[in-house]
Motif scaffolding. Structure first.
Motif, short mmCIF file in Angstrom:
data_model
loop_
_atom_site.label_atom_id
_atom_site.label_comp_id
_atom_site.label_asym_id
_atom_site.label_seq_id
_atom_site.Cartn_x
_atom_site.Cartn_y
_atom_site.Cartn_z
N PRO A 123 0.80 -1.22 0.00
CA PRO A 123 0.00 0.00 0.00
C PRO A 123 0.83 1.27 0.00
O PRO A 123 0.46 2.27 -0.61
N MET A 124 1.98 1.24 0.71
CA MET A 124 2.78 2.45 0.88
C MET A 124 4.26 2.13 0.75
O MET A 124 4.68 0.97 0.84
N ASP A 125 5.06 3.16 0.55
CA ASP A 125 6.51 3.02 0.56
C ASP A 125 6.97 2.83 1.99
O ASP A 125 6.68 3.66 2.86
N ARG A 126 7.68 1.73 2.24
CA ARG A 126 8.21 1.47 3.57
C ARG A 126 9.16 0.27 3.52
O ARG A 126 9.13 -0.52 2.56
N PRO A 127 10.04 0.10 4.52
CA PRO A 127 10.93 -1.07 4.53
C PRO A 127 10.13 -2.36 4.73
O PRO A 127 9.06 -2.36 5.34
N VAL A 128 10.68 -3.46 4.23
CA VAL A 128 10.06 -4.75 4.51
C VAL A 128 10.28 -5.07 5.98
O VAL A 128 11.19 -4.54 6.63
N ASP A 140 0.70 1.66 -7.50
CA ASP A 140 -0.14 2.63 -8.20
C ASP A 140 -1.33 1.89 -8.80
O ASP A 140 -1.49 0.68 -8.62
N LYS A 141 -2.16 2.60 -9.52
CA LYS A 141 -3.38 1.99 -10.07
C LYS A 141 -3.05 0.85 -11.04
O LYS A 141 -3.76 -0.16 -11.09
N ALA A 142 -1.97 1.03 -11.82
CA ALA A 142 -1.58 -0.03 -12.76
C ALA A 142 -1.15 -1.29 -12.01
O ALA A 142 -1.43 -2.41 -12.43
N ASP A 143 -0.45 -1.11 -10.88
CA ASP A 143 -0.03 -2.25 -10.07
C ASP A 143 -1.24 -3.00 -9.51
O ASP A 143 -1.27 -4.24 -9.50
#
Length: 686
Positions: A123-128, A140-143
């Motif tokens: 959902p968001m940019d963050r570390p695993v 994004d919407k394409a993903d």
């Protein structure tokens, strides 16, 4: 004959286009076999179907290479080449008229894609999660559109494999729930309001329905409460409301609580049916069947949940491992034969070890295919040999029970005036009472065998054993805790001052307690150090727990109880010191060295408790072996369990069972699954 009170458990349940023959539902669970050992996996699931479970699910099944959880051994449906291994499981389940379910999943935040090296999506940019130096890219919407396509394709493959139930996984580690969680900070139509946050799950249900077609039921596995406080989803706030938004879309709701550690707590920290408070109210927002878990072993608890309208199906992972035939035993009224789960979570540790599932109660688990073992059946005896088993701890009890089941004449001799050995003693320590089920089930079964005689208070010498006249001797004489400091971090005995007395777990379990300020040194790293510390606190001691490891009770990370252990010790006022190796004591202090730097530290203490390593009680074996070597008249002698090599209780039970299975078998089976290098059609994922 079955008690009519439990008839309700054997009513069929309609799941969309399919019907479960009863209310017993084996929820998805890991097993360490997965796609790497598909024949072992299929045999294990097939035995559960034979045992009466109406629905048998896989574990996490990744739908696309961008959702790769390697090195964890799970399932996948990335392309058509993944269909045959799963079809084998379906065949094994269908052979016993059960429904086969697949847990379609896409991890978010929990996967570093170590195998595929694809960029993780979420959902968001963050570390695993964890410490792998990789970050997740915000979808994004394409993903999202691509994900829906991947998911539908996996559903089509699942249908081709023959699955009856397609599960949309909204568990803690997967994409659907990471979108639903209040921690989702997206600002588009997939974030913000709860209606927006459930949008992705709604779309995943819809494409699963399309891919599965009219013949497959669609279930949803969803967290009802994150147990994460105000930052997480809570049942009373948005948990039940989330189900209400999607109430009639799936054919079944499969509900869980929190992370894996929350959903599968050990018996040290939670009793049977601990999830019920979270399930209240769900039936008010959906007409679809609801399944939940709670380490169910009591037929009364199960029937009560159905009768009170809390659940429609009884979900189980660990109880289905401890006794794959639990439903059939209830159906036939054989309640005393149920091999109850003890809640130790050694089964969970198999997943982290990436190897075949194992269980303290059920030593055949994970060995169905590779050794040909069955939880209820065993080969008949091949001779009229008689066996004397010396020692009635977990290994001796299981060995005598299984040999007796085979039909051999068995005598079980125990030195103490009680049965169970270490299980009986450890079962009296804080939180371990349910572990005594290991003893209780075996004693119950032994009393049903007329060909097994049990003698307590029998302290046999080597001469007694030779004179007994058995054709074979099996020594299960256990082990004792070391009092010299030798363990993983220390290889030679330490020097201890007489001014600071030294105790071991054996002393504590036998009532020989220290007083005052106690330093407990844990170089064992499993449960024993923590439960002994708790016992000492209950006795009024002030306890400091020291360990060379980076965490207290380090192995319990694998049994999902490490954090709970640390919290409990903190609540009890136990001081916890990590990265310290015990080097000895002097007249006033205990000497410790930093495990990383070697720096020396001294601490005042009035007593030391060593939880380090154990020594086999091998005196009797050594005397008998020496007698045989000297030409004395001595029957064949074997040793099993802790007497051979001290280990956890699950290993002792396995050792006893293996001896019984392989006794007088010249060529015991150990199959391996090999990679087939024959030419195969190549598959591509998109």
């Amino acid at each position: 004959m079955r008690d009519p009170r439990f008839d309700i458990l054997f009513e069929p349940v309609k799941l969309g286009p399919v019907t479960a023959r009863n209310r017993f539902y084996q929820t998805p669970h890991c097993n360490g076999m997965g796609n790497l050992r598909p024949q072992a996996h299929a045999a294990m699931r097939g035995v559960k179907a034979e045992g009466g479970w109406a629905v048998i699910n896989t574990e996490h099944c990744s739908v696309h290479p961008t959702g790769d959880l390697m090195p964890e051994v799970l399932q996948m449906l990335w392309d058509d080449g993944d269909i045959p291994p799963l079809a084998r499981m379906v065949e094994a389940v269908h052979a016993h008229d059960a429904l086969a379910g697949v847990q379609l999943a896409y991890p978010a935040y929990y996967n570093g894609n170590r195998l595929t090296r694809e960029v993780p999506l979420g959902p968001m940019d963050r570390p695993v999660s964890g410490y792998h130096p990789v970050q997740v890219r915000a979808m994004d919407k394409a993903d999202i559109k691509a994900l829906l396509g991947w998911w539908k394709a996996a559903a089509v493959r699942a249908r081709k494999a023959g699955f009856d139930v397609l599960n949309v996984d909204g568990n803690f580690s997967t994409i659907a729930f990471q979108f639903i969680s209040p921690r989702n900070q997206r600002t588009d139509e997939y974030g913000g309001s709860l209606k927006n946050r459930v949008r992705l799950l709604k779309e995943l249900i819809e494409v699963t329905r399309e891919g599965g077609g009219d013949a497959c039921a669609v279930s949803v596995r969803l967290i009802i409460d994150e147990l994460f406080g105000p930052e997480g989803l809570r049942a009373a706030d948005e948990g039940i409301e989330a189900i209400g938004h999607l109430a009639e879309l799936p054919d079944l709701w499969d509900l869980v609580v929190g992370t894996w550690a929350d959903d599968s707590p050990t018996s040290r920290f939670a009793k049977e049916n601990d999830h019920e408070p979270f399930m209240v109210g769900i039936k008010s927002v959906t007409t679809k069947p609801v399944v939940g878990v709670g380490r169910f072993t009591s037929p009364d608890t199960m029937a009560g949940l159905i009768r009170r309208g809390v659940l429609d199906m009884i979900g189980a992972a660990r109880p289905s491992i401890a006794d794959p035939f639990l439903p059939k035993k209830i159906e036939e009224g054989r309640y005393e034969d149920i091999r109850e789960c003890i809640g130790c979570n050694i089964c969970v540790s198999s997943h982290f070890a990436m190897t075949n599932l194992r269980c303290t109660q059920n030593p055949t688990m994970g060995e169905e295919w590779r050794r040909g073992w069955h939880p209820e059946k065993i080969a008949a005896k091949t001779s009229d040999s008689s066996i004397l088993v010396v020692g009635a701890g977990p290994s001796g009890l299981e060995c005598a029970r299984a040999l007796g089941q085979r039909g051999y004449k068995v005598t079980l001799a125990e030195r103490e005036k009680y049965l169970g050995g270490r299980v009986t003693l450890e079962g009296k320590l804080p939180g371990l009472a349910e572990w005594q089920r290991v003893r209780d089930w075996r004693v119950t079964q032994l009393h049903k065998l007329s060909n097994v005689d049990i003698y307590m208070g029998s302290d046999l010498s080597a001469g007694d054993v030779r004179d007994f006249g058995a054709d074979h001797i099996v020594l299960a004489t256990g082990s004792r805790w070391r009092a010299d400091g030798v363990g993983r971090a220390t290889h030679r005995p330490l020097a201890f001052s007489a001014a600071i007395p030294v105790f071991t777990p054996d002393d504590i379990m036998q009532g020989n307690m220290p007083q005052g300020d106690v330093m407990l040194y844990d170089d064992d790293h499993y449960y024993m150090g923590a439960v002994i510390a708790e016992k000492l606190v209950q006795a009024g001691c002030r306890v400091t727990l020291v360990t060379p490891a980076a965490d207290v009770s380090a192995f319990t990370v694998n049994t999902l109880e490490n954090i709970r252990t640390a919290k409990r010790l903190h609540e009890l006022g136990v001081t916890m010191i990590t990265h310290r190796v015990l080097t000895g004591t002097n007249a006033h202090t205990v000497r410790l060295a930093d495990a990383r730097t070697g720096d020396v530290h001294e601490h005042r203490a009035q007593a030391v408790v060593l939880v380090t390593a154990r020594l086999p009680n091998s005196t009797l074996y050594d005397e008998l072996a020496a007698s045989a070597q000297d030409g004395g008249l001595c029957p064949g002698v074997s040793r099993i369990g802790d007497c051979e090599a001290p280990a956890a209780i699950f290993a002792a039970v396995y050792s006893g069972h293996r001896f019984a299975q392989e006794f007088e078998d010249a060529s015991p089976v150990l199959r391996r699954e090999r990679i087939d290098l024959a030419a195969r059609e190549e598959y591509r994922y998109v």
